[in-house]
Design a protein around this motif. Structure first.
Motif, PDB file in Angstrom:
ATOM      1  N   MET A 322       0.833  -1.204   0.000  1.00  0.00           N
ATOM      2  CA  MET A 322       0.000   0.000   0.000  1.00  0.00           C
ATOM      3  C   MET A 322       0.870   1.257   0.000  1.00  0.00           C
ATOM      4  O   MET A 322       0.545   2.244  -0.673  1.00  0.00           O
ATOM      5  CB  MET A 322      -0.933   0.001   1.211  1.00  0.00           C
ATOM      6  CG  MET A 322      -1.899   1.183   1.238  1.00  0.00           C
ATOM      7  SD  MET A 322      -3.255   0.979   2.421  1.00  0.00           S
ATOM      8  CE  MET A 322      -2.368   1.057   3.972  1.00  0.00           C
ATOM      9  N   THR A 323       1.981   1.224   0.716  1.00  0.00           N
ATOM     10  CA  THR A 323       2.896   2.367   0.733  1.00  0.00           C
ATOM     11  C   THR A 323       3.460   2.631  -0.657  1.00  0.00           C
ATOM     12  O   THR A 323       3.545   3.788  -1.107  1.00  0.00           O
ATOM     13  CB  THR A 323       4.029   2.118   1.736  1.00  0.00           C
ATOM     14  OG1 THR A 323       3.465   1.945   3.051  1.00  0.00           O
ATOM     15  CG2 THR A 323       5.002   3.276   1.757  1.00  0.00           C
ATOM     16  N   ARG A 324       3.846   1.579  -1.364  1.00  0.00           N
ATOM     17  CA  ARG A 324       4.365   1.750  -2.731  1.00  0.00           C
ATOM     18  C   ARG A 324       3.305   2.344  -3.650  1.00  0.00           C
ATOM     19  O   ARG A 324       3.598   3.240  -4.457  1.00  0.00           O
ATOM     20  CB  ARG A 324       4.838   0.401  -3.281  1.00  0.00           C
ATOM     21  CG  ARG A 324       6.107  -0.137  -2.631  1.00  0.00           C
ATOM     22  CD  ARG A 324       6.684  -1.288  -3.450  1.00  0.00           C
ATOM     23  NE  ARG A 324       5.746  -2.407  -3.551  1.00  0.00           N
ATOM     24  CZ  ARG A 324       5.699  -3.413  -2.697  1.00  0.00           C
ATOM     25  NH1 ARG A 324       6.523  -3.450  -1.652  1.00  0.00           N
ATOM     26  NH2 ARG A 324       4.845  -4.410  -2.878  1.00  0.00           N
ATOM     27  N   GLU A 325       2.069   1.888  -3.532  1.00  0.00           N
ATOM     28  CA  GLU A 325       1.003   2.393  -4.397  1.00  0.00           C
ATOM     29  C   GLU A 325       0.730   3.867  -4.130  1.00  0.00           C
ATOM     30  O   GLU A 325       0.533   4.657  -5.065  1.00  0.00           O
ATOM     31  CB  GLU A 325      -0.271   1.570  -4.187  1.00  0.00           C
ATOM     32  CG  GLU A 325      -0.172   0.134  -4.695  1.00  0.00           C
ATOM     33  CD  GLU A 325      -1.398  -0.683  -4.347  1.00  0.00           C
ATOM     34  OE1 GLU A 325      -2.264  -0.152  -3.613  1.00  0.00           O
ATOM     35  OE2 GLU A 325      -1.480  -1.848  -4.788  1.00  0.00           O
ATOM     36  N   LEU A 326       0.706   4.263  -2.862  1.00  0.00           N
ATOM     37  CA  LEU A 326       0.463   5.671  -2.533  1.00  0.00           C
ATOM     38  C   LEU A 326       1.636   6.542  -2.971  1.00  0.00           C
ATOM     39  O   LEU A 326       1.449   7.683  -3.416  1.00  0.00           O
ATOM     40  CB  LEU A 326       0.231   5.823  -1.028  1.00  0.00           C
ATOM     41  CG  LEU A 326      -1.069   5.216  -0.486  1.00  0.00           C
ATOM     42  CD1 LEU A 326      -1.086   5.252   1.038  1.00  0.00           C
ATOM     43  CD2 LEU A 326      -2.289   5.944  -1.041  1.00  0.00           C
ATOM     44  N   THR A 327       2.840   6.011  -2.866  1.00  0.00           N
ATOM     45  CA  THR A 327       4.015   6.768  -3.311  1.00  0.00           C
ATOM     46  C   THR A 327       3.965   6.989  -4.816  1.00  0.00           C
ATOM     47  O   THR A 327       4.228   8.102  -5.314  1.00  0.00           O
ATOM     48  CB  THR A 327       5.302   6.018  -2.926  1.00  0.00           C
ATOM     49  OG1 THR A 327       5.346   5.852  -1.505  1.00  0.00           O
ATOM     50  CG2 THR A 327       6.534   6.792  -3.376  1.00  0.00           C
ATOM     51  N   ARG A 328       3.631   5.950  -5.574  1.00  0.00           N
ATOM     52  CA  ARG A 328       3.524   6.086  -7.038  1.00  0.00           C
ATOM     53  C   ARG A 328       2.418   7.053  -7.426  1.00  0.00           C
ATOM     54  O   ARG A 328       2.548   7.795  -8.400  1.00  0.00           O
ATOM     55  CB  ARG A 328       3.273   4.721  -7.679  1.00  0.00           C
ATOM     56  CG  ARG A 328       4.500   3.820  -7.743  1.00  0.00           C
ATOM     57  CD  ARG A 328       4.293   2.689  -8.746  1.00  0.00           C
ATOM     58  NE  ARG A 328       3.184   1.838  -8.353  1.00  0.00           N
ATOM     59  CZ  ARG A 328       3.311   0.727  -7.649  1.00  0.00           C
ATOM     60  NH1 ARG A 328       4.513   0.340  -7.227  1.00  0.00           N
ATOM     61  NH2 ARG A 328       2.263  -0.008  -7.346  1.00  0.00           N
ATOM     62  N   ALA A 329       1.316   7.058  -6.666  1.00  0.00           N
ATOM     63  CA  ALA A 329       0.202   7.958  -6.984  1.00  0.00           C
ATOM     64  C   ALA A 329       0.595   9.415  -6.756  1.00  0.00           C
ATOM     65  O   ALA A 329      -0.012  10.320  -7.351  1.00  0.00           O
ATOM     66  CB  ALA A 329      -1.023   7.600  -6.155  1.00  0.00           C
ATOM     67  N   GLY A 330       1.556   9.674  -5.888  1.00  0.00           N
ATOM     68  CA  GLY A 330       2.032  11.036  -5.679  1.00  0.00           C
ATOM     69  C   GLY A 330       1.105  11.920  -4.879  1.00  0.00           C
ATOM     70  O   GLY A 330       1.168  13.150  -4.975  1.00  0.00           O
ATOM     71  N   TYR A 331       0.231  11.337  -4.052  1.00  0.00           N
ATOM     72  CA  TYR A 331      -0.670  12.154  -3.253  1.00  0.00           C
ATOM     73  C   TYR A 331       0.113  12.910  -2.172  1.00  0.00           C
ATOM     74  O   TYR A 331       1.063  12.367  -1.597  1.00  0.00           O
ATOM     75  CB  TYR A 331      -1.719  11.281  -2.563  1.00  0.00           C
ATOM     76  CG  TYR A 331      -2.614  10.512  -3.510  1.00  0.00           C
ATOM     77  CD1 TYR A 331      -3.225  11.132  -4.588  1.00  0.00           C
ATOM     78  CD2 TYR A 331      -2.854   9.142  -3.315  1.00  0.00           C
ATOM     79  CE1 TYR A 331      -4.046  10.428  -5.448  1.00  0.00           C
ATOM     80  CE2 TYR A 331      -3.680   8.437  -4.166  1.00  0.00           C
ATOM     81  CZ  TYR A 331      -4.269   9.077  -5.234  1.00  0.00           C
ATOM     82  OH  TYR A 331      -5.078   8.387  -6.081  1.00  0.00           O
ATOM     83  N   PRO A 332      -0.278  14.146  -1.876  1.00  0.00           N
ATOM     84  CA  PRO A 332       0.361  14.861  -0.765  1.00  0.00           C
ATOM     85  C   PRO A 332       0.156  14.107   0.544  1.00  0.00           C
ATOM     86  O   PRO A 332      -0.932  13.592   0.817  1.00  0.00           O
ATOM     87  CB  PRO A 332      -0.376  16.210  -0.743  1.00  0.00           C
ATOM     88  CG  PRO A 332      -0.923  16.359  -2.130  1.00  0.00           C
ATOM     89  CD  PRO A 332      -1.263  14.985  -2.591  1.00  0.00           C
TER      90      PRO A 332
END
Length: 382
Positions: A322-332
């Motif tokens: 989940m951390t990798r997915e949120l990092t790729r999405a680039g959300y603040p």
């Protein structure tokens, strides 16, 4: 002893319990000098629960609410309440004539807490349905409010949502910020299951965890990236918040109330009650009733549920994904995505102990303080 004599003895014991007695069945030797009643005997679960309720009242647990004149009504309710779930006949008393079919006779003192909870949860569900849902505090929506949509940690977001609604700051509006509230993944999972228990009910904690681990998938309310996508969150209008001290600022308020985190016994009792409430009221009415229970259920000091050791490897790998997915999405991010990793020290309690749950249920049955009408703020319809 003859069959008639043993039945008369059983009816004498039932009368003893109705009068507030606490003598166990196998220690009871008085038949009351009366012939056997034509009334059917209650099950061992109901009788043992009533005996334990009498013990609680005698020890002072029910002094504030269980008056003597109400005891007969309480006894009638307990003895006539069918045990929730399973759909089998009540357990007969040991020492009485028994049928060759159905459950075997038992000593009531040996009936498990799990069985007693089947009766206690049904009694409490009826109390909750009779009480009805608490009014929802509302004020007029302020036109200058910040537009937001809360997702993520259900225990935190549910409490924040209700507080903000009462201050005229409901969710929604044009182009709202999607605020995803994060926490260590083991905490998110525990909070999600707990909140389900106080809404629609759920399967037992470890069964629920096993279900998601076997699918190698996170529940919808736990997967922060999926939650943001479901609300069509666009990068400039998304905040992933892992530092709860900074959450109020992103919701347009100065502070939020302290979150009350239910213990394992409270969540397990709610789970059992929700199953019975679902049989008493339409599905659409159950969440409001269960949220009323969540506000009123007494505090016990028992720790919340925790992830068992055998599931921690799956939780850790899911948190990393989940951390990798949120990092790729680039959300603040407000805080640090590293905070989504499970806690290094496992929780001391992994689930609810049936005896603790039963103790809470007995406390709530004999002491009606939680059922008393609360002072509520006038509801203003928007």
């Amino acid at each position: 002893m003859t069959a008639a004599g043993s039945t008369a003895r059983a009816h004498g014991w039932v009368a003893h319990l109705r009068d507030g007695g606490t003598t166990p069945w196998l220690a009871w030797a008085d038949d009351g000098g009366s012939a056997a009643s034509a009334r059917a005997l209650p099950g061992a679960q109901q009788l043992e629960l009533l005996r334990r309720l009498n013990l609680a009242v005698a020890s002072g647990a029910g002094r504030s609410g269980a008056r003597r004149r109400d005891h007969a009504r309480l006894a009638d309710r307990v003895l006539t309440t069918s045990a929730a779930g399973r759909g089998k006949a009540d357990l007969p008393l040991l020492g009485l004539p028994a049928s060759s079919f159905g459950p075997r006779p038992v000593d009531p003192a040996g009936v498990s807490a799990h069985e007693l909870l089947r009766v206690a949860s049904a009694v409490l569900a009826d109390d909750l349905v009779e009480l009805g849902p608490d009014p929802v505090r509302r004020t007029w929506a302020k036109p200058w409010r910040r537009r937001f949509r809360l997702v993520g940690d259900p225990v935190v977001t549910t409490a924040a949502r209700e507080h903000l609604l009462g201050r005229g700051r409901p969710e929604g509006g044009p182009r709202p910020f999607v605020v995803a509230v994060g926490a260590p993944l083991d905490v998110l999972l525990a909070h999600t299951w707990t909140q389900r228990c106080f809404e629609h009910g759920s399967r037992p904690w470890e069964d629920w965890l096993r279900f998601w681990r076997q699918r190698d998938q996170l529940p919808a309310r736990v997967d922060l990236g999926d939650s943001v996508r479901r609300w069509n969150g666009r990068r400039p209008f998304v905040r992933v918040v892992t530092d709860l001290d900074l959450l109020p600022r992103h919701l347009g308020v100065r502070h939020l109330p302290e979150v009350r985190e239910p213990g394992a016994d409270q969540a397990e009792l709610a789970r059992r009650i929700a199953a019975v409430v679902g049989l008493r009221v339409p599905a659409s009415e159950r969440p409001a009733l269960m949220r009323t229970l969540q506000r009123r259920i007494p505090d016990t000091g028992v720790a919340p549920v925790g992830v068992p050791a055998r599931e921690r490897a799956w939780v850790a790998s899911s948190a990393a994904r989940m951390t990798r997915e949120l990092t790729r999405a680039g959300y603040p991010v407000v805080g640090d995505l590293a905070d989504l990793a499970p806690r290094s020290a496992p929780s001391a309690a992994t689930g609810a102990d049936d005896e603790q749950v039963l103790e809470l249920a007995i406390r709530m049955i004999v002491d009606p303080a939680w059922r008393r009408t609360r002072a509520t703020t006038r509801e203003v319809e928007r």
